[in-house]
Design a protein around this motif. Sequence first.
Motif, PDB file in Angstrom:
ATOM      1  N   LEU A  36       0.975  -1.157   0.168  1.00 42.76           N
ATOM      2  CA  LEU A  36       0.016  -0.081  -0.044  1.00 42.76           C
ATOM      3  C   LEU A  36       0.738   1.346   0.103  1.00 42.76           C
ATOM      4  O   LEU A  36       1.970   1.246   0.653  1.00 42.76           O
ATOM      5  CB  LEU A  36      -0.974  -0.093   1.211  1.00 42.76           C
ATOM      6  N   VAL A  37       0.599   2.290  -0.610  1.00 36.59           N
ATOM      7  CA  VAL A  37       1.224   3.557  -0.934  1.00 36.59           C
ATOM      8  C   VAL A  37       0.283   4.463  -0.877  1.00 36.59           C
ATOM      9  O   VAL A  37      -0.907   4.383  -1.017  1.00 36.59           O
ATOM     10  CB  VAL A  37       2.058   3.471  -2.251  1.00 36.59           C
ATOM     11  N   ARG A  38       0.901   5.732  -0.714  1.00 37.17           N
ATOM     12  CA  ARG A  38       0.179   6.988  -0.691  1.00 37.17           C
ATOM     13  C   ARG A  38      -0.909   7.129  -1.981  1.00 37.17           C
ATOM     14  O   ARG A  38      -0.206   6.689  -3.263  1.00 37.17           O
ATOM     15  CB  ARG A  38       0.925   8.245  -0.474  1.00 37.17           C
ATOM     16  N   PRO A  39      -2.164   7.233  -2.053  1.00 33.90           N
ATOM     17  CA  PRO A  39      -3.114   7.692  -1.005  1.00 33.90           C
ATOM     18  C   PRO A  39      -3.705   6.588  -0.152  1.00 33.90           C
ATOM     19  O   PRO A  39      -4.667   7.059   0.786  1.00 33.90           O
ATOM     20  CB  PRO A  39      -4.064   8.629  -1.646  1.00 33.90           C
ATOM     21  N   ASN A  40      -3.499   5.505  -0.109  1.00 31.21           N
ATOM     22  CA  ASN A  40      -3.994   4.366   0.751  1.00 31.21           C
ATOM     23  C   ASN A  40      -3.585   4.861   2.399  1.00 31.21           C
ATOM     24  O   ASN A  40      -2.572   5.548   2.497  1.00 31.21           O
ATOM     25  CB  ASN A  40      -3.443   3.419   0.593  1.00 31.21           C
ATOM     26  N   PRO A  41      -4.491   4.728   3.144  1.00 29.05           N
ATOM     27  CA  PRO A  41      -5.868   4.348   3.058  1.00 29.05           C
ATOM     28  C   PRO A  41      -6.834   5.542   3.190  1.00 29.05           C
ATOM     29  O   PRO A  41      -7.944   5.051   3.613  1.00 29.05           O
ATOM     30  CB  PRO A  41      -5.990   3.344   4.365  1.00 29.05           C
ATOM     31  N   GLU A  42      -6.609   6.659   2.664  1.00 29.60           N
ATOM     32  CA  GLU A  42      -7.585   7.672   2.676  1.00 29.60           C
ATOM     33  C   GLU A  42      -8.794   7.341   1.834  1.00 29.60           C
ATOM     34  O   GLU A  42      -8.481   6.799   0.620  1.00 29.60           O
ATOM     35  CB  GLU A  42      -6.781   8.960   1.878  1.00 29.60           C
ATOM     36  N   GLY A  43      -9.841   7.580   2.216  1.00 24.06           N
ATOM     37  CA  GLY A  43     -11.069   7.557   1.415  1.00 24.06           C
ATOM     38  C   GLY A  43     -11.690   6.111   1.186  1.00 24.06           C
ATOM     39  O   GLY A  43     -12.281   5.946   0.506  1.00 24.06           O
ATOM     40  N   LYS A  44     -11.361   5.197   1.957  1.00 28.01           N
ATOM     41  CA  LYS A  44     -11.569   3.998   1.959  1.00 28.01           C
ATOM     42  C   LYS A  44     -12.716   3.492   2.750  1.00 28.01           C
ATOM     43  O   LYS A  44     -12.936   4.245   3.932  1.00 28.01           O
ATOM     44  CB  LYS A  44     -10.404   2.998   2.227  1.00 28.01           C
ATOM     45  N   ALA A  45     -13.692   2.787   2.352  1.00 24.27           N
ATOM     46  CA  ALA A  45     -14.660   2.387   3.263  1.00 24.27           C
ATOM     47  C   ALA A  45     -14.624   1.796   4.583  1.00 24.27           C
ATOM     48  O   ALA A  45     -13.502   1.020   4.739  1.00 24.27           O
ATOM     49  CB  ALA A  45     -15.898   1.472   2.461  1.00 24.27           C
ATOM     50  N   ILE A  46     -15.282   1.795   5.609  1.00 25.21           N
ATOM     51  CA  ILE A  46     -15.130   1.128   6.712  1.00 25.21           C
ATOM     52  C   ILE A  46     -16.299   0.365   6.884  1.00 25.21           C
ATOM     53  O   ILE A  46     -17.386   0.934   7.032  1.00 25.21           O
ATOM     54  CB  ILE A  46     -14.919   2.031   7.866  1.00 25.21           C
ATOM     55  N   ALA A  47     -16.371  -0.773   7.272  1.00 23.93           N
ATOM     56  CA  ALA A  47     -17.525  -1.807   7.486  1.00 23.93           C
ATOM     57  C   ALA A  47     -17.479  -2.238   8.869  1.00 23.93           C
ATOM     58  O   ALA A  47     -16.507  -2.842   9.376  1.00 23.93           O
ATOM     59  CB  ALA A  47     -17.598  -2.971   6.455  1.00 23.93           C
ATOM     60  N   GLY A  48     -18.755  -2.356   9.507  1.00 31.22           N
ATOM     61  CA  GLY A  48     -19.094  -3.078  10.715  1.00 31.22           C
ATOM     62  C   GLY A  48     -18.436  -2.300  11.865  1.00 31.22           C
ATOM     63  O   GLY A  48     -18.541  -3.007  13.078  1.00 31.22           O
ATOM     64  N   CYS A  49     -18.534  -0.935  11.869  1.00 36.35           N
ATOM     65  CA  CYS A  49     -18.377   0.093  13.132  1.00 36.35           C
ATOM     66  C   CYS A  49     -19.721  -0.094  13.986  1.00 36.35           C
ATOM     67  O   CYS A  49     -20.644   0.095  13.414  1.00 36.35           O
ATOM     68  CB  CYS A  49     -18.254   1.497  12.612  1.00 36.35           C
ATOM     69  N   PRO A  50     -19.463  -0.583  15.179  1.00 33.14           N
ATOM     70  CA  PRO A  50     -20.563  -0.644  15.901  1.00 33.14           C
ATOM     71  C   PRO A  50     -21.191   0.447  16.700  1.00 33.14           C
ATOM     72  O   PRO A  50     -22.111   0.709  17.577  1.00 33.14           O
ATOM     73  CB  PRO A  50     -20.066  -1.669  17.327  1.00 33.14           C
ATOM     74  N   ASN A  51     -20.597   1.715  16.530  1.00 38.14           N
ATOM     75  CA  ASN A  51     -20.755   3.002  16.866  1.00 38.14           C
ATOM     76  C   ASN A  51     -21.976   3.603  16.279  1.00 38.14           C
ATOM     77  O   ASN A  51     -21.719   4.496  15.384  1.00 38.14           O
ATOM     78  CB  ASN A  51     -19.571   4.013  16.969  1.00 38.14           C
ATOM     79  N   TYR A  52     -23.156   3.273  16.834  1.00 41.39           N
ATOM     80  CA  TYR A  52     -24.320   3.883  16.080  1.00 41.39           C
ATOM     81  C   TYR A  52     -25.546   4.073  16.854  1.00 41.39           C
ATOM     82  O   TYR A  52     -25.688   3.397  17.938  1.00 41.39           O
ATOM     83  CB  TYR A  52     -24.848   3.237  14.869  1.00 41.39           C
TER      84      TYR A  52
END
Length: 112
Positions: A36-52
């Motif tokens: 992985l190189v720049r611009p990773n991990p910018e703008g990537k999806a996050i799945a499964g966050c329990p904070n809701y």
Amino acid sequence: MFWITEAATLVCKHQLGKVQNVPTQDLVKIGSRRLLVRPNPEGKAIAGCPNYGPSIKPCTTTLLVQEGYSDWIRVQGRSVCLDTVTGYTDGTPPGVVKYIVIDSGQHWVSEK
């Protein structure tokens, strides 16, 4: 500091929200996994966050990297991502919740 690959595990600080790695280069691989190189991990999806909940937004996207790109090593002119890479998510409260690397995806190649 290990270089991170597409097999790396990055999560939001809530620990269950997993960042989706999408490599942006195909030239360098470690153990058949793309680096992985720049611009990773910018703008990537996050799945499964329990904070809701009411008026609470879960982490769904990574924002700009705050630190963790190599100052010396580049691939095709883009900085390599290190296992220290971190930045904020779009979860609430804004500017508080970060994403972090919990596994680099490889344990052979490091910057030092």
